[in-house]
Design an enzyme around this catalytic site. Structure first.
Site, PDB file in Angstrom:
ATOM      1  N   GLY A  21       0.809  -1.212   0.000  1.00 14.98           N
ATOM      2  CA  GLY A  21       0.000   0.000   0.000  1.00 14.98           C
ATOM      3  C   GLY A  21       0.844   1.266   0.000  1.00 14.98           C
ATOM      4  O   GLY A  21       0.559   2.220  -0.736  1.00 14.98           O
ATOM      5  N   TYR A 172      -8.182 -16.543   6.446  1.00 14.75           N
ATOM      6  CA  TYR A 172      -7.557 -15.564   5.561  1.00 14.75           C
ATOM      7  C   TYR A 172      -7.943 -15.833   4.109  1.00 14.75           C
ATOM      8  O   TYR A 172      -8.314 -14.901   3.368  1.00 14.75           O
ATOM      9  CB  TYR A 172      -6.037 -15.615   5.712  1.00 14.75           C
ATOM     10  CG  TYR A 172      -5.309 -14.705   4.747  1.00 14.75           C
ATOM     11  CD1 TYR A 172      -5.232 -13.335   4.973  1.00 14.75           C
ATOM     12  CD2 TYR A 172      -4.713 -15.213   3.592  1.00 14.75           C
ATOM     13  CE1 TYR A 172      -4.585 -12.490   4.081  1.00 14.75           C
ATOM     14  CE2 TYR A 172      -4.058 -14.377   2.694  1.00 14.75           C
ATOM     15  CZ  TYR A 172      -4.000 -13.020   2.943  1.00 14.75           C
ATOM     16  OH  TYR A 172      -3.362 -12.201   2.047  1.00 14.75           O
TER      17      TYR A 172
END
Length: 270
Positions: A21, A172
């Site tokens: 990110g 996940y």
């Protein structure tokens, strides 16, 4: 150096304080994009912006810090309200923020398994709330940063919190499958991408070694570029468009997931 096809665009990157990110935010800003950096806290978001200015020479005017802890859905709602108020035209939303599911089963204050909420439900809610701001112009899109592990997953429709049988890897993977399925939602133009195994905090889920976050981010950046034509729901493994897990292309699964997500985030079904 500003990029002619990306400059003057506005992009929101979730989870922009570290890893892929942060590198996505850096590379976009270097290309002349106004980047809305999301962090879990305001301090983390502002620190990431300050670091980009100090170490990468980014113009501070191109960076805007936003905060929301995705483990609290009311913070997602508040951030979405602020984004729309301050940036009513948003070109791209990069749904990147993610966490590894914890060893022990953990439920948020909203009542959801934490990885499912942080990795998928918060992004689902954020995308729905930002729909009025997301441009319908050619090139406007949502980019979901997913994982090849979505192929190993199944969505436990009757027990999405996996309270009866919990495994951190399965939890996940389920969150990544949901995010990949969500890319096919007809309400928005979206794609999902596995940026490769990168040396981030999620690396232990995959392998012992990975490429740099900057290399992974490059695959995300490419899909943000309006010059790159996309098909809604497409899935990319790095730079190659490939077929996702079969569930991600099933209209019935998309509708069923939307209904489940609306219920879990407290939204009335459209």
């Amino acid at each position: 150096m500003p990029d002619s096809t990306l400059s003057s665009r506005t992009v929101l990157v979730t989870g922009a304080t570290s890893g892929i990110g942060y590198e996505t935010a850096r590379q976009l800003a270097e290309r002349g994009v106004t980047v809305l950096l999301h962090g879990r806290t305001a301090d983390e978001a502002h620190a990431a912006a300050d670091r980009l200015v100090a170490t990468a020479g980014i113009d501070a005017a191109r960076l805007c810090a936003f905060a929301a802890d995705f483990a609290h859905l009311h913070e997602v709602e508040a951030m979405a309200d602020r984004v729309i108020a301050e940036h009513p035209l948003l070109d791209v939303l990069v749904n990147n923020a993610a966490m590894a599911a914890p060893e022990r089963h953990t439920v948020t204050a909203d009542g959801n398994e934490i990885a499912f909420q942080v990795n998928f439900l918060a992004h689902y809610l954020l995308t729905c709330l930002l729909e009025p701001a997301l441009t319908s112009d050619p090139g406007g899109r949502v980019v979901n940063v997913s994982s090849t592990l979505h192929r190993t997953a199944s969505i436990q429709w009757s027990d999405p919190n996996r309270a009866r049988r919990y495994s951190r890897l399965a939890a996940y993977a389920q969150s990544q499958l949901a995010l990949t399925v969500f890319a096919a939602d007809p309400r928005v133009t979206a794609v999902s991408v596995h940026p490769g195994v990168c040396d981030t905090t999620l690396l232990p889920l995959y392998a012992h070694e990975g490429v740099t976050p900057a290399e992974g981010a490059a695959h995300v950046i490419r899909l943000c570029d309006p010059a790159v034509e996309i098909v809604n729901g497409a899935y990319y493994d790095r730079s190659e468009r490939v077929d996702p897990a079969p569930a991600a292309t099933e209209e019935r699964t998309v509708k069923r997931l939307n209904k489940l997500a609306d219920l879990l985030v407290g939204r009335s079904a459209a």
